[in-house]
Design an enzyme around this catalytic site. Structure first.
Site, PDB file in Angstrom:
ATOM      1  N   ASP A 111       1.157  -1.478  -0.051  1.00  0.00           N
ATOM      2  CA  ASP A 111      -0.351   0.102  -0.230  1.00  0.00           C
ATOM      3  C   ASP A 111       1.224   1.064   0.403  1.00  0.00           C
ATOM      4  O   ASP A 111       1.615   1.699   0.738  1.00  0.00           O
ATOM      5  CB  ASP A 111      -1.040   0.287   1.213  1.00  0.00           C
TER       6      ASP A 111
ATOM      7  N   HIS B 102       3.342  -2.715   3.167  1.00  0.00           N
ATOM      8  CA  HIS B 102       3.251  -0.931   2.631  1.00  0.00           C
ATOM      9  C   HIS B 102       4.587   0.121   2.022  1.00  0.00           C
ATOM     10  O   HIS B 102       6.058  -1.085   2.137  1.00  0.00           O
ATOM     11  CB  HIS B 102       3.429   0.041   3.554  1.00  0.00           C
TER      12      HIS B 102
END
Length: 254
Positions: A64, A210
């Site tokens: 992400d 992430h």
């Protein structure tokens, strides 16, 4: 939950009929008569996917990105150096719009791109109109930047409710969660990130990591994660490849 009615007299019969009608209208009906039981389940609608059931040693690395410009590059460097040809990136559209060069690199490396929404907020707190607006706005920006309409979405903070799922589905999106959370966003140390991912990974897993600047250790842990998962015989695929033609799990593995 079981519902039973003992009928004795016309008045009670009328009450029982009314109760049955109410539950039937709500999508729930359970009755017993002459040892015959009927159950009509509530319609659940679209659900989020956490993993898939498969015997193949395949899993999806997902990243992400919602802000920053220092971590995405090193993560892409690691994937390139390790020869990982397939991964899925969920991009926040404001970030993507302000970092078109990094988006282009992800596209040029043939990685899959999914939506991470527009505003990084809990969409379950929004009205239906605003949910639709946020998904659509991100859709427009990501399609323009990548030349391809995304069909996967991971909502900010992993937050959603049935309304969010239903609206995303109506806009052509499948909601993707994860089964293994690296907890890299907590910056617990490289060794802990590696140990957590490798110990929890399983066939059909979707792994959450992430590439935002707040996650300072992901690029350091990633090389060892890749090596150790490969040593266990795992193949890296995109989320779309993972879920295609397989039985998906809509609840995380405990």
């Amino acid at each position: 939950m079981n519902f039973f009615w003992v009928l004795s007299g016309q008045k009670i019969k009328r009450i029982a009929v009314l109760v049955v009608a109410v539950f039937f209208a709500a999508g729930i009906f359970y009755a017993e008569k002459k040892n015959i039981q009927v159950f009509l389940p509530v319609e659940t609608g679209p659900e989020a996917i956490y993993s898939v059931e498969t015997d193949k040693k395949q899993l999806a690395l997902t990243f992400d990105i919602s802000w920053g410009e220092e971590r995405a590059g090193p993560i892409l460097d690691v994937l390139e150096q390790k020869g990982v040809k397939k991964a899925t990136f969920f991009l926040s559209s404001p970030w993507a719009e302000s970092h078109p060069d990094i988006v282009k690199r992800i596209v040029d490396m043939n990685y899959e791109i999914g939506s991470h929404g527009h505003r990084h907020d809990n969409y379950s707190t929004y009205s239906e109109e605003k949910i639709r607006e946020q998904i659509s706005k991100a859709d427009h920006i990501l399609t323009k930047l990548t030349g391809k309409k995304p069909n996967l979405i991971r909502f900010p903070n992993g937050d959603f409710d049935k309304r969010v799922l239903r609206i995303a589905d109506s806009l052509g999106y499948t909601t993707i969660q994860w089964d293994t959370d690296s907890l890299d966003w907590m910056n617990p140390g490289t060794d802990k990130i590696v140990q957590r991912v490798v110990s929890k990974a399983h066939p059909g897993d979707i792994i959450l990591m992430h590439a935002s600047d707040s996650c300072r250790q992901t690029h350091e842990a990633l090389p060892e994660i890749i090596d150790k998962l490969r040593d266990k015989g795992y193949e890296f695929v995109t989320v779309s490849e993972l879920i295609a033609g397989t039985k998906v799990k809509t609840d995380p593995i405990e």
